[in-house]
Scaffold this motif. Structure first.
Motif, PDB file in Angstrom:
ATOM      1  N   GLY A  63       1.065   6.856  -1.338  1.00  0.00           N
ATOM      2  CA  GLY A  63       1.187   5.929  -0.227  1.00  0.00           C
ATOM      3  C   GLY A  63      -0.133   5.877   0.501  1.00  0.00           C
ATOM      4  N   ASN A  64      -0.094   6.096   1.779  1.00  0.00           N
ATOM      5  CA  ASN A  64      -1.318   6.050   2.572  1.00  0.00           C
ATOM      6  C   ASN A  64      -1.774   7.440   3.009  1.00  0.00           C
ATOM      7  OD1 ASN A  64       0.722   6.595   4.342  1.00  0.00           O
ATOM      8  ND2 ASN A  64       0.248   4.977   5.797  1.00  0.00           N
ATOM      9  N   ARG A  65      -1.264   8.463   2.364  1.00  0.00           N
ATOM     10  CA  ARG A  65      -1.601   9.831   2.745  1.00  0.00           C
ATOM     11  C   ARG A  65      -2.154  10.606   1.551  1.00  0.00           C
ATOM     12  NH1 ARG A  65       3.600  11.249   6.557  1.00  0.00           N
ATOM     13  NH2 ARG A  65       3.392   9.400   7.858  1.00  0.00           N
TER      14      ARG A  65
ATOM     15  N   ASN B 114       3.686   6.596  -6.697  1.00  0.00           N
ATOM     16  CA  ASN B 114       3.182   5.417  -5.995  1.00  0.00           C
ATOM     17  C   ASN B 114       3.892   4.149  -6.446  1.00  0.00           C
ATOM     18  OD1 ASN B 114       1.229   6.234  -4.022  1.00  0.00           O
ATOM     19  ND2 ASN B 114      -0.037   6.926  -5.717  1.00  0.00           N
TER      20      ASN B 114
ATOM     21  N   LEU C 239       7.349   4.292  -4.872  1.00  0.00           N
ATOM     22  CA  LEU C 239       7.218   4.108  -3.432  1.00  0.00           C
ATOM     23  C   LEU C 239       6.975   2.629  -3.112  1.00  0.00           C
ATOM     24  CD1 LEU C 239       7.157   5.568  -0.717  1.00  0.00           C
ATOM     25  CD2 LEU C 239       4.712   5.964  -1.065  1.00  0.00           C
ATOM     26  N   ASN C 240       6.140   1.977  -3.899  1.00  0.00           N
ATOM     27  CA  ASN C 240       5.902   0.539  -3.716  1.00  0.00           C
ATOM     28  C   ASN C 240       7.180  -0.263  -3.939  1.00  0.00           C
ATOM     29  OD1 ASN C 240       3.200   0.793  -3.013  1.00  0.00           O
ATOM     30  ND2 ASN C 240       2.499   0.615  -5.131  1.00  0.00           N
TER      31      ASN C 240
ATOM     32  N   ASN D 202       9.387   0.103  -0.925  1.00  0.00           N
ATOM     33  CA  ASN D 202       8.857  -0.684   0.190  1.00  0.00           C
ATOM     34  C   ASN D 202       9.093  -2.181  -0.006  1.00  0.00           C
ATOM     35  OD1 ASN D 202       7.925   1.378   1.892  1.00  0.00           O
ATOM     36  ND2 ASN D 202       6.106   1.638   0.637  1.00  0.00           N
TER      37      ASN D 202
ATOM     38  N   SER E 133      10.877   3.497   6.822  1.00  0.00           N
ATOM     39  CA  SER E 133       9.762   4.337   7.251  1.00  0.00           C
ATOM     40  C   SER E 133       9.200   5.094   6.044  1.00  0.00           C
ATOM     41  CB  SER E 133      10.209   5.339   8.320  1.00  0.00           C
ATOM     42  OG  SER E 133      11.018   6.347   7.746  1.00  0.00           O
ATOM     43  N   TYR E 134       7.974   5.539   6.189  1.00  0.00           N
ATOM     44  CA  TYR E 134       7.332   6.311   5.123  1.00  0.00           C
ATOM     45  C   TYR E 134       8.156   7.562   4.818  1.00  0.00           C
ATOM     46  CZ  TYR E 134       3.751   8.862   2.544  1.00  0.00           C
ATOM     47  OH  TYR E 134       3.075   9.551   1.584  1.00  0.00           O
ATOM     48  N   GLU E 135       8.602   8.251   5.859  1.00  0.00           N
ATOM     49  CA  GLU E 135       9.367   9.483   5.669  1.00  0.00           C
ATOM     50  C   GLU E 135      10.689   9.209   4.955  1.00  0.00           C
ATOM     51  OE1 GLU E 135       7.823   8.620   8.527  1.00  0.00           O
ATOM     52  OE2 GLU E 135       6.289  10.173   8.571  1.00  0.00           O
TER      53      GLU E 135
ATOM     54  N   MET F 156      10.049   8.540   1.320  1.00  0.00           N
ATOM     55  CA  MET F 156       9.760   9.771   0.587  1.00  0.00           C
ATOM     56  C   MET F 156      11.029  10.581   0.341  1.00  0.00           C
ATOM     57  SD  MET F 156       6.641   9.565  -0.225  1.00  0.00           S
ATOM     58  CE  MET F 156       5.975  11.156  -0.635  1.00  0.00           C
TER      59      MET F 156
END
Length: 84
Positions: A13-15, A36, A39-40, A43, A50-52, A55
């Motif tokens: 992601g972004n982390r 990734n 995750l995409n 999204n 949320s990101y959390e 995940m």
């Protein structure tokens, strides 16, 4: 697999995360790429997640898949023992 533990930095992601393990770099890159991708997909399906939460869903799905595969493996091993 190598016996030496290695550090691997992964951008998910972004982390950025640092993992320590014995897996090959190729394996770690494959895991990162798959995470990734999934995750995409999460999204895209729910842009407000949320990101959390994404995940947690990713982890839940991975463990669910792991349990299904373990059940299949257990059944194959049971069938092989019954044949012999």
């Amino acid at each position: 697999m190598s016996e030496i533990k290695k550090r691997f930095k992964a951008k998910i992601g972004n982390r950025t995360y640092t993992f320590v393990g014995r897996s090959s770099m190729e394996h770690m890159h494959a895991v990162t790429d798959l995470m990734n991708k999934q995750l995409n997909q999460l999204n895209q399906l729910s842009s407000s997640i949320s990101y959390e939460d994404a995940m947690v869903l990713l982890a839940f799905n991975a463990i669910s898949d792991q349990l299904k595969m373990q059940g299949k493996l257990d059944q194959i091993e049971k069938d092989n023992k019954e044949e012999h």
